[in-house]
Write a protein that holds these residues in place. Sequence first.
Motif, PDB file in Angstrom:
ATOM      1  N   ALA A  19       0.821  -1.213   0.000  1.00  0.00           N
ATOM      2  CA  ALA A  19       0.000   0.000   0.000  1.00  0.00           C
ATOM      3  C   ALA A  19       0.854   1.262   0.000  1.00  0.00           C
ATOM      4  N   ARG A  20       1.859   1.321   0.870  1.00  0.00           N
ATOM      5  CA  ARG A  20       2.640   2.575   0.962  1.00  0.00           C
ATOM      6  C   ARG A  20       3.495   2.795  -0.287  1.00  0.00           C
ATOM      7  N   VAL A  21       4.000   1.684  -0.866  1.00  0.00           N
ATOM      8  CA  VAL A  21       4.820   1.815  -2.065  1.00  0.00           C
ATOM      9  C   VAL A  21       3.953   2.230  -3.268  1.00  0.00           C
ATOM     10  N   THR A  22       2.723   1.698  -3.314  1.00  0.00           N
ATOM     11  CA  THR A  22       1.806   2.046  -4.403  1.00  0.00           C
ATOM     12  C   THR A  22       1.452   3.531  -4.362  1.00  0.00           C
ATOM     13  N   VAL A  23       1.098   4.025  -3.177  1.00  0.00           N
ATOM     14  CA  VAL A  23       0.749   5.442  -3.060  1.00  0.00           C
ATOM     15  C   VAL A  23       1.969   6.312  -3.377  1.00  0.00           C
ATOM     16  N   ALA A  24       3.137   5.881  -2.925  1.00  0.00           N
ATOM     17  CA  ALA A  24       4.361   6.651  -3.198  1.00  0.00           C
ATOM     18  C   ALA A  24       4.654   6.692  -4.695  1.00  0.00           C
ATOM     19  N   ALA A  25       4.433   5.569  -5.376  1.00  0.00           N
ATOM     20  CA  ALA A  25       4.675   5.524  -6.822  1.00  0.00           C
ATOM     21  C   ALA A  25       3.703   6.443  -7.557  1.00  0.00           C
ATOM     22  N   PHE A  26       2.452   6.463  -7.084  1.00  0.00           N
ATOM     23  CA  PHE A  26       1.450   7.360  -7.675  1.00  0.00           C
ATOM     24  C   PHE A  26       1.858   8.817  -7.463  1.00  0.00           C
ATOM     25  N   ALA A  27       2.289   9.124  -6.232  1.00  0.00           N
ATOM     26  CA  ALA A  27       2.639  10.508  -5.879  1.00  0.00           C
ATOM     27  C   ALA A  27       3.889  10.993  -6.615  1.00  0.00           C
ATOM     28  N   ALA A  28       4.720  10.055  -7.049  1.00  0.00           N
ATOM     29  CA  ALA A  28       6.003  10.425  -7.672  1.00  0.00           C
ATOM     30  C   ALA A  28       5.830  11.306  -8.893  1.00  0.00           C
ATOM     31  N   GLN A  29       4.660  11.219  -9.560  1.00  0.00           N
ATOM     32  CA  GLN A  29       4.452  12.025 -10.761  1.00  0.00           C
ATOM     33  C   GLN A  29       4.356  13.522 -10.449  1.00  0.00           C
ATOM     34  N   ALA A  30       4.182  13.883  -9.163  1.00  0.00           N
ATOM     35  CA  ALA A  30       4.153  15.302  -8.802  1.00  0.00           C
ATOM     36  C   ALA A  30       5.527  15.787  -8.346  1.00  0.00           C
ATOM     37  N   ASP A  31       6.563  14.985  -8.589  1.00  0.00           N
ATOM     38  CA  ASP A  31       7.932  15.364  -8.274  1.00  0.00           C
ATOM     39  C   ASP A  31       8.173  15.775  -6.826  1.00  0.00           C
ATOM     40  N   PRO A  32       7.776  14.943  -5.892  1.00  0.00           N
ATOM     41  CA  PRO A  32       8.083  15.267  -4.489  1.00  0.00           C
ATOM     42  C   PRO A  32       9.577  15.110  -4.217  1.00  0.00           C
ATOM     43  N   THR A  33      10.043  15.720  -3.126  1.00  0.00           N
ATOM     44  CA  THR A  33      11.425  15.484  -2.711  1.00  0.00           C
ATOM     45  C   THR A  33      11.479  14.107  -2.040  1.00  0.00           C
ATOM     46  N   ILE A  34      12.691  13.621  -1.814  1.00  0.00           N
ATOM     47  CA  ILE A  34      12.855  12.318  -1.157  1.00  0.00           C
ATOM     48  C   ILE A  34      12.241  12.345   0.243  1.00  0.00           C
ATOM     49  N   ASP A  35      12.437  13.463   0.964  1.00  0.00           N
ATOM     50  CA  ASP A  35      11.860  13.573   2.306  1.00  0.00           C
ATOM     51  C   ASP A  35      10.334  13.580   2.261  1.00  0.00           C
ATOM     52  N   GLU A  36       9.774  14.289   1.271  1.00  0.00           N
ATOM     53  CA  GLU A  36       8.313  14.351   1.167  1.00  0.00           C
ATOM     54  C   GLU A  36       7.728  12.972   0.884  1.00  0.00           C
ATOM     55  N   ILE A  37       8.346  12.236  -0.002  1.00  0.00           N
ATOM     56  CA  ILE A  37       7.824  10.903  -0.345  1.00  0.00           C
ATOM     57  C   ILE A  37       7.980   9.953   0.844  1.00  0.00           C
ATOM     58  N   SER A  38       9.044  10.148   1.592  1.00  0.00           N
ATOM     59  CA  SER A  38       9.265   9.342   2.784  1.00  0.00           C
ATOM     60  C   SER A  38       8.165   9.615   3.826  1.00  0.00           C
ATOM     61  N   ASP A  39       7.779  10.871   3.975  1.00  0.00           N
ATOM     62  CA  ASP A  39       6.693  11.234   4.896  1.00  0.00           C
ATOM     63  C   ASP A  39       5.381  10.573   4.482  1.00  0.00           C
ATOM     64  N   VAL A  40       5.099  10.593   3.180  1.00  0.00           N
ATOM     65  CA  VAL A  40       3.858   9.997   2.668  1.00  0.00           C
ATOM     66  C   VAL A  40       3.850   8.486   2.934  1.00  0.00           C
TER      67      VAL A  40
END
Lengths: 146, 111
Positions: A19-40
Amino acid sequence: MDNYMKLEIPGKSQNEAFARVTVAAFAAQADPTIDEISDVKTAVSEAVTNAIIHGYENGPGNICITASLTGRRLEITVVDYGVGIEDIEQARQPLFTSKPELERSGMGFTIMENFMDEFSVESKPGQGTTVRMVKIFDGPPERNKA
Amino acid sequence: MEAKLKMAGKTLVVRLEGELDHHVVDGLRSRIDEKITVGKAENVLFNFQAVDFMDSSGLGMVLGRYKAVKERGGQVLACSLRPAVYRVFELSGLFSRIPVYSSEQEALKHV
């Protein structure tokens, strides 16, 4: 670049990482920073783990996860149809846990609240719990970095 | 999640690898507890060098070992925290209970 996803999974612990990896992969298209994606990832993991341990008390039941992107604003909901929460204010207190015997740290809601920009919980005893979280990606896009 | 357990004197060194969440903590907890109760490990050092994810379930596991070891007069230490793990430690106030070092070698000087 508005987009949307929906994921339904049984409340099994091996699905927490999925679940967390799927949401992170989806969110990646908005170009988050590494810290932001880690928080998500951490916040999603907390919400899904809560649904499994508390919502369904490690029994059967499905969890619905949605995520939507509006520009660089990510909104996530994690929904279970389990036992619900009697006292949300108490559950949100740092270090409070209803299951100390399972060595729960009582930090799940505190982490979601701190790692995300918006956080809310709705719950009805006997009907389930909905966690809604928003993360605004305001860091410099990774791809534009030198 | 992989974890390599080895003794360094009276200290159990737990080298964690991968993601530390609810799914993996149960198995890990019993492996560590066996070393504390049967193996007579006095202290536990968690090496987080290869951990790129930890949530509150990992936190609960570390805190649980802290309590178990403290009751027996030992201490829990941690080393080599990467940023994602550092933030979870920081938010939960774990730094006040568990000393953190830059490397395994450095941590073992303090047991």
